[in-house]
Write a protein that holds these residues in place. Sequence first.
Motif, PDB file in Angstrom:
ATOM      1  N   TYR A 174       0.805  -1.223   0.000  1.00  9.89           N
ATOM      2  CA  TYR A 174       0.000   0.000   0.000  1.00  9.89           C
ATOM      3  C   TYR A 174       0.842   1.279   0.000  1.00  9.89           C
ATOM      4  O   TYR A 174       0.688   2.140  -0.886  1.00  9.89           O
ATOM      5  CB  TYR A 174      -0.936  -0.018   1.214  1.00  9.89           C
ATOM      6  N   ASP A 175       1.709   1.420   0.967  1.00 11.55           N
ATOM      7  CA  ASP A 175       2.483   2.657   1.105  1.00 11.55           C
ATOM      8  C   ASP A 175       3.398   2.881  -0.092  1.00 11.55           C
ATOM      9  O   ASP A 175       3.520   4.007  -0.593  1.00 11.55           O
ATOM     10  CB  ASP A 175       3.315   2.623   2.392  1.00 11.55           C
ATOM     11  N   LYS A 176       4.032   1.825  -0.542  1.00  9.94           N
ATOM     12  CA  LYS A 176       4.966   1.943  -1.662  1.00  9.94           C
ATOM     13  C   LYS A 176       4.264   2.353  -2.944  1.00  9.94           C
ATOM     14  O   LYS A 176       4.770   3.177  -3.711  1.00  9.94           O
ATOM     15  CB  LYS A 176       5.688   0.604  -1.860  1.00  9.94           C
ATOM     16  N   ILE A 177       3.063   1.781  -3.176  1.00  9.79           N
ATOM     17  CA  ILE A 177       2.326   2.106  -4.400  1.00  9.79           C
ATOM     18  C   ILE A 177       1.702   3.492  -4.295  1.00  9.79           C
ATOM     19  O   ILE A 177       1.776   4.293  -5.228  1.00  9.79           O
ATOM     20  CB  ILE A 177       1.231   1.054  -4.678  1.00  9.79           C
ATOM     21  N   ARG A 178       1.094   3.789  -3.155  1.00  9.26           N
ATOM     22  CA  ARG A 178       0.373   5.059  -3.014  1.00  9.26           C
ATOM     23  C   ARG A 178       1.300   6.259  -3.132  1.00  9.26           C
ATOM     24  O   ARG A 178       0.897   7.322  -3.619  1.00  9.26           O
ATOM     25  CB  ARG A 178      -0.370   5.096  -1.678  1.00  9.26           C
ATOM     26  N   ASP A 179       2.551   6.110  -2.695  1.00 10.64           N
ATOM     27  CA  ASP A 179       3.492   7.225  -2.783  1.00 10.64           C
ATOM     28  C   ASP A 179       3.713   7.639  -4.243  1.00 10.64           C
ATOM     29  O   ASP A 179       3.891   8.826  -4.537  1.00 10.64           O
ATOM     30  CB  ASP A 179       4.834   6.835  -2.158  1.00 10.64           C
ATOM     31  N   LYS A 180       3.700   6.663  -5.145  1.00  8.49           N
ATOM     32  CA  LYS A 180       3.912   6.959  -6.561  1.00  8.49           C
ATOM     33  C   LYS A 180       2.599   7.164  -7.317  1.00  8.49           C
ATOM     34  O   LYS A 180       2.539   7.950  -8.269  1.00  8.49           O
ATOM     35  CB  LYS A 180       4.701   5.817  -7.220  1.00  8.49           C
ATOM     36  N   TYR A 181       1.582   6.436  -6.886  1.00  7.97           N
ATOM     37  CA  TYR A 181       0.298   6.477  -7.589  1.00  7.97           C
ATOM     38  C   TYR A 181      -0.825   6.679  -6.569  1.00  7.97           C
ATOM     39  O   TYR A 181      -1.431   5.709  -6.092  1.00  7.97           O
ATOM     40  CB  TYR A 181       0.074   5.183  -8.384  1.00  7.97           C
ATOM     41  N   PRO A 182      -1.141   7.931  -6.233  1.00 11.89           N
ATOM     42  CA  PRO A 182      -2.156   8.229  -5.205  1.00 11.89           C
ATOM     43  C   PRO A 182      -3.534   7.645  -5.519  1.00 11.89           C
ATOM     44  O   PRO A 182      -4.302   7.347  -4.595  1.00 11.89           O
ATOM     45  CB  PRO A 182      -2.198   9.769  -5.202  1.00 11.89           C
ATOM     46  N   GLN A 183      -3.839   7.472  -6.805  1.00  7.80           N
ATOM     47  CA  GLN A 183      -5.153   6.943  -7.192  1.00  7.80           C
ATOM     48  C   GLN A 183      -5.357   5.503  -6.738  1.00  7.80           C
ATOM     49  O   GLN A 183      -6.494   5.015  -6.686  1.00  7.80           O
ATOM     50  CB  GLN A 183      -5.361   7.050  -8.706  1.00  7.80           C
ATOM     51  N   PHE A 184      -4.279   4.829  -6.396  1.00  6.47           N
ATOM     52  CA  PHE A 184      -4.374   3.441  -5.952  1.00  6.47           C
ATOM     53  C   PHE A 184      -5.273   3.315  -4.731  1.00  6.47           C
ATOM     54  O   PHE A 184      -6.015   2.345  -4.601  1.00  6.47           O
ATOM     55  CB  PHE A 184      -2.974   2.897  -5.630  1.00  6.47           C
ATOM     56  N   GLN A 185      -5.208   4.292  -3.848  1.00  5.99           N
ATOM     57  CA  GLN A 185      -6.032   4.247  -2.640  1.00  5.99           C
ATOM     58  C   GLN A 185      -7.516   4.253  -2.995  1.00  5.99           C
ATOM     59  O   GLN A 185      -8.317   3.541  -2.385  1.00  5.99           O
ATOM     60  CB  GLN A 185      -5.723   5.425  -1.715  1.00  5.99           C
ATOM     61  N   GLY A 186      -7.899   5.042  -3.993  1.00  2.00           N
ATOM     62  CA  GLY A 186      -9.291   5.088  -4.413  1.00  2.00           C
ATOM     63  C   GLY A 186      -9.765   3.755  -4.952  1.00  2.00           C
ATOM     64  O   GLY A 186     -10.871   3.289  -4.615  1.00  2.00           O
ATOM     65  N   TYR A 187      -8.946   3.115  -5.773  1.00  2.00           N
ATOM     66  CA  TYR A 187      -9.311   1.807  -6.333  1.00  2.00           C
ATOM     67  C   TYR A 187      -9.400   0.755  -5.230  1.00  2.00           C
ATOM     68  O   TYR A 187     -10.290  -0.100  -5.248  1.00  2.00           O
ATOM     69  CB  TYR A 187      -8.280   1.371  -7.384  1.00  2.00           C
ATOM     70  N   LEU A 188      -8.470   0.831  -4.282  1.00  2.00           N
ATOM     71  CA  LEU A 188      -8.494  -0.113  -3.161  1.00  2.00           C
ATOM     72  C   LEU A 188      -9.749   0.095  -2.324  1.00  2.00           C
ATOM     73  O   LEU A 188     -10.387  -0.879  -1.896  1.00  2.00           O
ATOM     74  CB  LEU A 188      -7.247   0.068  -2.294  1.00  2.00           C
ATOM     75  N   ASN A 189     -10.123   1.342  -2.096  1.00  2.00           N
ATOM     76  CA  ASN A 189     -11.344   1.637  -1.343  1.00  2.00           C
ATOM     77  C   ASN A 189     -12.565   0.999  -2.007  1.00  2.00           C
ATOM     78  O   ASN A 189     -13.417   0.404  -1.332  1.00  2.00           O
ATOM     79  CB  ASN A 189     -11.573   3.145  -1.246  1.00  2.00           C
TER      80      ASN A 189
END
Length: 360
Positions: free
Chosen positions: A264-279
């Motif tokens: 999570y942290d490693k991906i979100r730092d580069k691609y913030p949109q990842f959190q939205g998809y995970l949600n």
Amino acid sequence: MSFYIGIFFILCFFSFIEGQNLDRRITSYFYFSFCFCFFVLSFIRWETGTDWKNYYEYFFNVRNVVAENDPFEWGFSLLIKTVSFFSDNYSVFLFIAGFLLFAFQSIAIKKLSPYPIVSLLFLWSIQFANILFVRQWIAVAILTYAVIYIQKRKFFPFVLFVILAASFHRSSLLFLGAWWVYNLRISKKKMTIILLGSIGFSVIITKTIEILSGGLGGIIQAKIDLYLNSDYNNETNEDLNLVSIIVKGFANKFLILFISFYLYDKIRDKYPQFQGYLNLYWFGAVIYFSTISISLVFVRFSYAFDFFQIILVPYFFRILENNVLKIIMFILFFVYLFLRMWQILNGPYAEDYIPYKIIF
């Protein structure tokens, strides 16, 4: 069966090539070529796919259907009525409906996924990239496209697309909540607690629906009564092996969520949109586990959210910098997807897929 397996391995090859971060113009060409081929396969099929008989008969009898007794949503019904007015060829309807689905689906995946071909491979493995579509998959394609407007913070267009999707499948209305779910700032710990708690919520939800259903009236009450009917669910569970479905659901969803949380942290730092998809995917899992013990039919409410697994997983490969590790991960990924596809090809609905028949 070799038809589905052959396409799977072709997609594996191009997914691996895409994963080497080649020029996106080259991989985009291959991606849209696959999308076009799948679109063609969606309308040249004949007597292939679930609900084929129901849709086929409805197409030829739609003019005699009274609005009050129409079993389908108004958008889907209007589309069929319009096509049947100009042509009595069912393949024409499949062409137009397939075009609608693949237009939204192809653009959405291209815009949302870091590796569109990898996403397409995933989608092929779990539902054959929707070449055997039913009306809900048209709705899901529209909803996936609507997420683009969540990212742009354009509420009105987002709502319009949700309404359009709901005209094909009523369950799409729940996706209005995606506007808020996508932007949630919730910790992984809370996600896990809520997810585990959702399993116990099933009993409460069951009782609540039973109490409320008596006052809803009309077609909604009739459908709820049907879905909660013990005979209906016993028959459905016997065909699909409910225990097996729950176990597979746990395995697949927790595997993807576990890896997502780990990276999570490693991906979100580069691609913030990842959190939205995970949600969105997490919320779909909550719906899934909250409803699976009530009725398999209510699980459909999670489909639009569950779709985002094909967007999440490519990010796992996007952040890998070690080429050897990336190769190993791709091999494991291909094996995992093959096993998922194999389960479908040998599942209770296998006769609806095999063989793939064409109109010619």
